[in-house]
Every structure is written in C-alpha cells, then in structure tokens.
Write an enzyme that holds these catalytic residues in place. Structure first.
Site, PDB file in Angstrom:
ATOM      1  N   GLU A 102       0.780  -5.011  22.933  1.00  0.00           N
ATOM      2  CA  GLU A 102       1.295  -3.691  23.281  1.00  0.00           C
ATOM      3  C   GLU A 102       0.510  -3.070  24.438  1.00  0.00           C
ATOM      4  OE1 GLU A 102       1.829   0.162  20.452  1.00  0.00           O
ATOM      5  OE2 GLU A 102       2.442  -1.763  19.606  1.00  0.00           O
ATOM      6  N   SER A 143       1.360  -8.871  -2.404  1.00  0.00           N
ATOM      7  CA  SER A 143       0.161  -8.084  -2.130  1.00  0.00           C
ATOM      8  C   SER A 143      -0.991  -8.695  -2.902  1.00  0.00           C
ATOM      9  CB  SER A 143       0.361  -6.618  -2.532  1.00  0.00           C
ATOM     10  OG  SER A 143       0.539  -6.509  -3.924  1.00  0.00           O
ATOM     11  N   ARG A 144      -2.188  -8.248  -2.585  1.00  0.00           N
ATOM     12  CA  ARG A 144      -3.363  -8.825  -3.233  1.00  0.00           C
ATOM     13  C   ARG A 144      -3.362  -8.576  -4.737  1.00  0.00           C
ATOM     14  NH1 ARG A 144      -8.108  -6.507   0.462  1.00  0.00           N
ATOM     15  NH2 ARG A 144      -6.649  -4.743   0.431  1.00  0.00           N
ATOM     16  N   GLY A 158       0.831  -1.199   0.000  1.00  0.00           N
ATOM     17  CA  GLY A 158       0.000   0.000   0.000  1.00  0.00           C
ATOM     18  C   GLY A 158       0.865   1.248   0.000  1.00  0.00           C
ATOM     19  N   ARG A 159       0.335   2.333   0.538  1.00  0.00           N
ATOM     20  CA  ARG A 159       1.061   3.609   0.515  1.00  0.00           C
ATOM     21  C   ARG A 159       2.418   3.493   1.201  1.00  0.00           C
ATOM     22  NH1 ARG A 159      -4.173   5.010   2.120  1.00  0.00           N
ATOM     23  NH2 ARG A 159      -5.349   6.331   0.671  1.00  0.00           N
ATOM     24  N   ILE A 160       2.426   2.901   2.404  1.00  0.00           N
ATOM     25  CA  ILE A 160       3.675   2.841   3.164  1.00  0.00           C
ATOM     26  C   ILE A 160       4.624   1.830   2.542  1.00  0.00           C
ATOM     27  CG2 ILE A 160       4.694   2.314   5.415  1.00  0.00           C
ATOM     28  CD1 ILE A 160       2.083   3.340   6.682  1.00  0.00           C
ATOM     29  N   ARG A 192       1.471  -3.608  12.345  1.00  0.00           N
ATOM     30  CA  ARG A 192       0.737  -3.882  13.569  1.00  0.00           C
ATOM     31  C   ARG A 192       1.363  -5.085  14.244  1.00  0.00           C
ATOM     32  NH1 ARG A 192      -4.134  -1.881  14.251  1.00  0.00           N
ATOM     33  NH2 ARG A 192      -3.535  -2.199  16.410  1.00  0.00           N
ATOM     34  N   HIS A 214       6.743   2.156  19.513  1.00  0.00           N
ATOM     35  CA  HIS A 214       5.684   2.568  18.573  1.00  0.00           C
ATOM     36  C   HIS A 214       5.874   4.029  18.135  1.00  0.00           C
ATOM     37  CE1 HIS A 214       1.329   1.474  17.296  1.00  0.00           C
ATOM     38  NE2 HIS A 214       1.896   2.283  16.414  1.00  0.00           N
ATOM     39  N   GLY A 259       6.299   4.992  14.838  1.00  0.00           N
ATOM     40  CA  GLY A 259       6.132   5.112  13.388  1.00  0.00           C
ATOM     41  C   GLY A 259       5.741   6.488  12.906  1.00  0.00           C
TER      42      GLY A 259
END
Length: 324
Positions: A269, A179-180, A158-160, A240, A287, A289
C-alpha cells in the site's frame, strides 16, 4: 507559567482532534492535508517531541526512536502497530499505545459493504448505469450470486471478526471461523462453529480475514490456500494487506480459482498489484475501514487521552507495551 509539552503529529487529523491538541500542547509543526512526512521531517519531529501521534503508514524504527531523547509516548492512530519497533520503544522506556474498540463497527460494516458489492456486482452496475450505455432491464443482465443462507468463513475471531459474524445473523448465514481459541457467541446465536483453517477455506462461500499482521500471518493466504477454496467463493480483506499474497490472488482471480474478491487493504500500500484494477470480479477500496467522521475523531481523541495520561505520569488507557 509552565511551558506546554511538545508533540509531533505525522499526519493531519480531523479538526476536533487538532483543536484539542493545539489547546493542550505545542506542535512541532502543523501537518498539512495529504502531506506525507519525509524521513527528515520525522527525524526533526521526533528529536523535539515528548509525544508523537503516528499512523500505520509511518515506520517508527529503532534509529528514529534513538534520535528522540525527550520522547515519552508514541500514540499509534490505528489498532495495528506493526509499523512500530515496539521492542525498541520498550527498551528505551517509551510507551506505545493504539486505538482499539472504537473502529470495530465501522470496519465490520465496511466488510459487509465489500461482500455485498462484489457478490451483487455493484461497482460494475454503477459504472454501466453512469456510462449512458445501459439499455434497460433484462432477465439475464448483471447476474450476481446470493448472499443469504450462504456460509461465511472468518479467519481471526477478535472484536472485528465477531462483529462481522454477528451481522451474518441477518442473512441467515452459518459462520465457520478459525482462530487460536474458540470464542463464546452472544446469547441466542448457535451458528458460530470453530473449525481448523483448512475446513474454513474449503467450506466458505465468503471468506473474510480479520487477523493482525505478524510473521505468522504474512501471506497467510497464498496459492495453496486459494486453491483450497471453492471456485464460487469470494475473498474479503479489511485486515492488513500483506496477509494475502497479492500476486497469487491476482492469478487466482484471473484463472477462476475463486469467483471474486473485495479488498480494502493491499500488500504494498498504496501500490496495488498490476492487473487487479482491470479485473471485473474485484472491488477495490482505498483503505476506508475506519473512515467515518465519527470513528476517526474517536481514534484521535483516544490518542489525546493516552498522551495526557502518560505525560502526567499516569498509566495509558490503551498500552501496547508494558513498562517496568
């Protein structure tokens, strides 16, 4: 004079965002630095609010939404939204929004920081330099591994994921991704290759995870997948925490199944699997990011923008669910 709309904020946000919210709305309560809301805090807040800003760490359940008769919108201060019962919100006519795009580059940058840190043993080196025990340079001291020219594997494009892949050009790294569906690389980039996840696992020297958390991605990386990776490979996770079976990862790192890992997120977490913190071949971050001042302000202002639209009867900028 019209009374201001009432808003509940679960956590303290950066000051420019808090200022904007105080100027426009009546706050149920003032959030405090590092204060984690209790269940009672949330129930009181939701019961009064017409809009809520929450974070990934705040579970927004059907019961909580049922106790919020005035609520019009839940603005999640994050890209992910698995903390929210979106189906329940949709049934009740409550809009859910998120904050995509604004944290893409910050998260991609941090992914590379983790990758380089674990490959070049930066945390170990920093600790040694600070200890006063470093005897000086030596030819065999603190040897890490090359990054330039190695194969970067990405799961989730995706974007990231794409932002991480784009940065790999500077390190002359071919990119294999699962990826899909295939994505179109930018002009001049010919080194992105769409492959089955098994191929990516087997061939990557550095494997970076960029998938949302869902039933299909929970424990996407477990004992089986780790055993497929090269013993010289490194695993990086800024997506995640529950995407990785953390107990399986600890065993793989301790036994040398893979060479190392860089983690910014964790399965339970803020708890971290016992023993991970003692392993020298792991870099652990709390965390971070999206943790730049600029990005966290943009995330908050996007929440403000979504709330303003919904409370004025307009469509939100970043809807997660569709109404009607």
């Amino acid at each position: 004079m019209t009374q201001p709309k009432t808003i509940y904020i679960t956590r303290l946000l950066p000051e420019p965002v808090m200022t904007a919210l105080r100027e426009r709305y009546a706050l149920v309560s003032e959030p405090l630095e590092n204060q984690i809301p209790t269940g009672d805090d949330q129930r009181r807040g939701f019961a009064q609010a017409e809009a809520v800003i929450c974070t990934l760490a705040d579970p927004i359940t059907d019961d909580l939404l049922a106790a919020a008769p005035r609520l019009k919108i839940v603005a999640n201060y994050a890209v992910g939204y698995n903390n929210i019962d979106v189906a329940a919100a949709t049934r009740r006519g409550i809009v859910v929004t998120n904050t995509p795009d604004v944290l893409t580059d910050a998260t991609a940058d941090l992914t590379w920081a983790l990758l380089l840190a674990v490959a070049r043993r930066m945390v170990e080196g920093d600790q040694w330099a600070r200890s006063g025990q470093w005897p000086g340079w030596a030819p065999t001291q603190m040897l890490g591994t090359d990054v330039t020219g190695k194969t970067l594997g990405i799961i989730g494009m995706g974007r990231i994921g794409q932002a991480v892949a784009l940065r790999a050009q500077g390190f002359r790294m071919p990119v294999l991704y699962a990826s899909r569906r295939p994505c179109s690389p930018p002009p001049g980039v010919s080194t992105w290759v769409h492959r089955p996840i098994e191929d990516v696992l087997e061939q990557a020297d550095f494997l970076s995870l960029h998938v949302p958390l869902s039933d299909t991605t929970r424990h996407l990386i477990g004992s089986r997948e780790l055993a497929m990776m090269k013993p010289t490979a490194f695993l990086i996770n800024t997506s995640r925490g529950p995407v990785i079976d953390e107990a399986a990862l600890f065993a793989a790192l301790r036994e040398g199944t893979i060479a190392g890992a860089g983690l910014d997120v964790y399965e339970r977490e803020p708890l971290i699997t016992d023993g991970l913190e003692a392993l020298p071949n792991v870099v652990l971050l709390p965390h971070l990011g999206s943790a730049t001042q600029q990005v966290r302000i943009k995330m908050g202002m996007l929440c403000v923008e979504n709330i303003a639209a919904v409370l004025a009867g307009r469509p939100p900028v970043n809807p997660v669910n569709r109404q009607g």
